[in-house]
Design a protein around this motif. Structure first.
Motif, PDB file in Angstrom:
ATOM      1  N   ILE A  14     -17.323   1.000  -4.531  1.00 48.43           N
ATOM      2  CA  ILE A  14     -18.255  -0.394  -4.141  1.00 48.43           C
ATOM      3  C   ILE A  14     -19.437  -0.517  -5.597  1.00 48.43           C
ATOM      4  O   ILE A  14     -19.115   0.502  -6.296  1.00 48.43           O
ATOM      5  N   ALA A  25     -24.880  -3.737  -1.577  1.00 50.15           N
ATOM      6  CA  ALA A  25     -23.826  -3.582  -2.106  1.00 50.15           C
ATOM      7  C   ALA A  25     -22.357  -3.390  -1.221  1.00 50.15           C
ATOM      8  O   ALA A  25     -22.751  -4.885  -0.450  1.00 50.15           O
ATOM      9  N   ALA A  59     -25.347   1.639  -0.215  1.00 52.98           N
ATOM     10  CA  ALA A  59     -24.026   1.952  -0.341  1.00 52.98           C
ATOM     11  C   ALA A  59     -23.662   2.753   0.562  1.00 52.98           C
ATOM     12  O   ALA A  59     -23.000   3.189   1.398  1.00 52.98           O
ATOM     13  N   ILE A  76     -18.237   4.051  -7.742  1.00 52.31           N
ATOM     14  CA  ILE A  76     -19.367   2.968  -7.455  1.00 52.31           C
ATOM     15  C   ILE A  76     -19.082   2.409  -9.645  1.00 52.31           C
ATOM     16  O   ILE A  76     -19.728   3.277 -10.165  1.00 52.31           O
ATOM     17  N   ALA A 117     -20.270   7.163 -10.861  1.00 50.22           N
ATOM     18  CA  ALA A 117     -21.258   6.105 -11.214  1.00 50.22           C
ATOM     19  C   ALA A 117     -20.637   5.089 -12.534  1.00 50.22           C
ATOM     20  O   ALA A 117     -20.672   6.326 -13.336  1.00 50.22           O
TER      21      ALA A 117
END
Lengths: 329, 329
Positions: A14, A25, A59, A76, A117
């Motif tokens: 993502i 996103a 997301a 992500i 992330a």
């Protein structure tokens, strides 16, 4: 980076482009292809914390809309405007977002989504995208600039994007190219972006119009001098409007001076130009290249190709994906 | 690099500073200490090939004078002015040396001495020395500049000296800081070195004197306006000569503008200033630091210390040694 480890068995990423107005996103595959997108307003006026919530929503939407399982996602990556401690997942300051600062960005995202992330400044992230999957592909030394309201930069040196100890590497918009020049938003005078950013372009056109020069521009702006934008100037120049072309030529001169400096300082093989104003690049290109050819001497112009962004508006999303991909090796 | 492998069992290195007038070969230990030196004229007027012969002579002398065995030497590293293909051991061009070019530098040295040989541009080599053993020690991000006839630069980014694909990284003297400024030796206008190099400083003083301003300078120059040098200007300023101090202040302004750009573009933790004019640094420091404090905004002045070279004239020799040391790991 956050605290979670990337999922090396995943096949999707993502990537999120957190703009000041909208955030996007994208679901991206390992080859950098954008498979789907979800959009949200950034709600920057409510602060970065709200934008982080919007990121989580977007997301989730892009994952669910494609019926992807969490196990298939590696992580992500976020392109975030402003100054950060990316390694700690914190945004220190971002001019278009309301206070308070600092704001933890990665922790709430990891907690909500259960995905590793990563974040980086938006221009650096775009540079990462262009380097891995765009116009900088295959070059170990690349500089990317984004021409827009400001001028941002990202630099790949010896194969790696360099961010610097305080994440200030390649703040190209704030190099001084005319010490007695116009004041910049940063408080300094004669910064590159004060001479070649959006406001400088508009002011140049407005100044000429106020001198009584005739131009298609006023017609395109429906008679409202305050409605003039770089994109209207480009439109007028495309219709061979002399004033508009002169404004673009003068802008191209200043863009060129800055490019000479980047070639002289970073010795890149390729200089990628993106950002909102990059659309006018074909109209600026002759003057820009002329300035570079004439003035890049110690490190000759021939050592560096100047090319437009290949990823365009997707550079942030794809770069966000690369933030994760580079953790998979 | 040449073709031979470095001798990892050695405990000494030979570092050579090939200046345009004199060359100095130094015997250096693994801690960067210079144990002995031998000097030769460079004979630059006879070309680089002759200087290479002088290098071999000087290296032999410094080895023999200390009764060192070849087995104790790891290799030899050269700081060579000009543009090179260092990886191939070739000097492409060096402005103070007579043609022909290109000249093979490392091959004849390896052949004559039987030692692994390495070379790099002189300023880059000095930067390497300062980074490993001097004022840049312990910092992963450092920029070194040499203020002299020209302004040279070398930059360490993420722990490594970066030279760029055509060995043009950090050609800092040729960034444009005043596009309509004075012509530079490179053919461009308003390069940093055209505004803050030796000639600019002298011209500034000569101009003021020709306006009829009184100054100690004429006395120090024994009445000959052509005999004025930066070092005489510094001498006069030390004796509180107003004209000389004004010249240094104006120079410091321009040095400062360039330093702002280096901080903004490389985000270094430390900026090391060396070179022939660095001796006048204490006299320029207040203005220089004032300019940097006021104008380094996006990457704030507080992120970067500005310090004088710690190795001084030995930076080339010690950097030459580091060229070898970094191959030993």
């Amino acid at each position: 980076m956050g605290k979670l480890k990337p999922n090396k068995k995943g096949k999707y990423l993502i990537g999120v482009d957190m703009g000041g107005t909208n955030l996007r996103a994208g679901l991206v595959d390992l080859e950098g292809k954008v498979l789907g997108e979800a959009h949200r307003p950034s709600h920057a006026e409510e602060g970065m914390k709200k934008s982080v919530e919007m990121t989580i929503e977007a997301a989730r939407e892009v994952i669910e809309s494609r019926s992807i399982k969490k196990e298939e996602i590696c992580g992500i990556g976020l392109a975030v405007p402003g100054n950060h401690k990316s390694g700690e997942g914190i945004c220190l300051y971002s001019p278009n977002f309301a206070p308070p600062f600092p704001v933890p960005v990665l922790e709430p995202i990891e907690k909500a989504l259960g995905l590793a992330a990563y974040m980086l400044n938006d221009v650096n992230t775009a540079a990462l995208g262009e380097h891995r999957f765009g116009a900088g592909r295959g070059y170990d030394n690349m500089v990317m600039i984004t021409l827009g309201t400001g001028i941002g930069g990202g630099a790949v040196v010896d194969g790696q994007l360099r961010v610097g100890p305080t994440e200030g590497f390649a703040e190209v918009g704030h190099m001084i190219i005319d010490p007695e020049g116009p004041q910049c938003g940063c408080g300094n005078h004669g910064c590159w972006e004060a001479l070649a950013g959006k406001d400088a372009i508009i002011e140049r056109a407005v100044f000429e119009l106020q001198q009584g020069e005739s131009s298609l521009l006023m017609e395109l702006a429906k008679g409202d001098i305050n409605a003039i934008t770089p994109s209207l100037i480009a439109q007028a120049a495309e219709q061979e409007d002399e004033l508009a072309q002169a404004v673009l030529d003068e802008t191209a001169y200043w863009v060129g001076i800055g490019c000479v400096n980047l070639i002289t300082l970073y010795n890149p093989q390729v200089l990628v130009i993106g950002g909102g104003i990059a659309g006018a690049l074909p109209l600026m290109e002759p003057t820009l290249q002329q300035v570079v050819n004439a003035r890049a001497r110690m490190v000759p112009a021939s050592t560096c190709k100047i090319v437009p962004s290949a990823l365009g508006d997707d550079a942030g999303i794809i770069g966000g994906a690369v933030l994760v991909i580079r953790e998979l090796q």
